[in-house]
Design a protein around this motif. Structure first.
Motif, PDB file in Angstrom:
ATOM      1  N   THR A  67       0.836  -1.205   0.000  1.00 43.43           N
ATOM      2  CA  THR A  67       0.000   0.000   0.000  1.00 43.43           C
ATOM      3  C   THR A  67       0.871   1.255   0.000  1.00 43.43           C
ATOM      4  O   THR A  67       0.586   2.226  -0.701  1.00 43.43           O
ATOM      5  CB  THR A  67      -0.949  -0.027   1.215  1.00 43.43           C
ATOM      6  N   THR A 124      -5.598  -2.910   4.931  1.00 48.11           N
ATOM      7  CA  THR A 124      -6.407  -2.958   3.714  1.00 48.11           C
ATOM      8  C   THR A 124      -7.467  -4.043   3.899  1.00 48.11           C
ATOM      9  O   THR A 124      -7.158  -5.132   4.352  1.00 48.11           O
ATOM     10  CB  THR A 124      -5.522  -3.315   2.502  1.00 48.11           C
ATOM     11  N   ASP A 177      -4.579  -3.388  -5.170  1.00 46.85           N
ATOM     12  CA  ASP A 177      -3.889  -3.608  -3.903  1.00 46.85           C
ATOM     13  C   ASP A 177      -4.745  -4.572  -3.078  1.00 46.85           C
ATOM     14  O   ASP A 177      -5.944  -4.369  -2.934  1.00 46.85           O
ATOM     15  CB  ASP A 177      -3.754  -2.245  -3.198  1.00 46.85           C
TER      16      ASP A 177
HETATM   17 MG    MG Z   1      -1.907  -2.892   2.358  1.00 47.39          MG
END
Ligand code: MG
Ligand code: G3D
Length: 236
Positions: A39, A57, A84
């Protein structure tokens, strides 16, 4: 031999413009264990700077960036759609959707965490299994380069080990129209982040048959396609 694979339909991928430049829409996936810096690398590339805050995430998401590269006198305008994914195994169910239709993968490990390097081949196998196109261009990124100098040497992944893997992969991928390289990166300092995406563009265009040969190293890429000509980056 490449063309026997599931070649992307070029009319879906490229749009020629009146000034002779070509517009490409390219999906890339970020892969690697949790907390290796996926990220952060994406955030750095997108130009949003670096934050020390770690935000977990959840599932998958993507962000886009427009970039223009000149290869052999032609401008290639690329819209990168960068996906991602959370590294956690609980998100296995979203993985096949995540990889489907991607043109390339950024395989990230943490240079100060050997287990994250050992898992690179697992990530690669997953990509091969789920990308609908078999072997797609990949690049191996050893992230957190800024931490290496002050890290306990016994915890640092030796460069030789990475080069050994890269050599093995290039043998395995010998029939493909791209080469695999290793780059040491830092999402904190931005080391080699732009270069990774520049190299990816050349690899993918070669893989698609647009460029007549793929670069074998960053040095070769920069010699053939100097970076000064490739600085027309714009954020979306
Ligand atoms: Mg991440
Ligand atoms: P992930 O998306 O792969 O899970 P993140 O990883 O991007 O969320 O990063 C995980 C942690 O590593 C974060 O720290 C982040 O700031 C840090 N990090 C990522 N890349 C680098 C880098 O290149 N150098 C350094 N020094 N740190 C990096 P926290 O402490 O917030 O968990």
């Amino acid at each position: 031999m490449f063309w026997k694979k599931k070649k992307p339909k070029m009319d879906k991928v490229v749009k020629k413009t009146q000034d002779g430049s070509e517009n490409y829409f390219i999906k890339l996936v970020l892969m690697g264990d949790g907390a290796v810096g996926k990220t952060s690398l994406r955030r750095n590339y997108l130009g949003m700077g670096f934050t020390e805050e770690h935000i977990m995430t959840i599932g998958a998401d993507f962000a886009a960036k427009d970039v223009s590269y000149n290869f052999n006198g032609t401008n290639y305008n690329i819209t990168y759609q960068i996906w991602d994914l959370a590294g956690q195994s609980t998100f296995n169910s979203v993985r096949s959707m995540y990889y489907k239709g991607c043109f390339g993968g950024l395989l990230v490990f943490d240079r100060t965490r050997p287990t994250s390097f050992e898992n690179i081949t697992n990530w690669l196998n997953e990509l091969k299994k789920h990308s609908s196109r078999g072997k797609v261009p990949i690049i191996i990124l050893g992230n957190k380069a800024d931490l290496v100098e002050n890290a306990d040497p016994s915890t640092v992944v030796p460069d030789e080990k990475v080069e050994e893997l890269v050599k093995k992969l290039n043998e395995e991928y010998a029939d493909e129209r791209f080469h695999i390289i290793y780059l040491s990166t830092s999402a904190k300092t931005g080391l080699n982040v732009d270069k990774a995406f520049h190299f990816m563009a050349a690899s993918i265009l070669s893989w698609l048959g647009v460029l007549d040969h793929p670069p074998r190293s960053i040095e070769e890429l920069e010699e053939e396609h100097p970076i000064e000509e490739n600085n027309k980056e714009t954020d979306q």
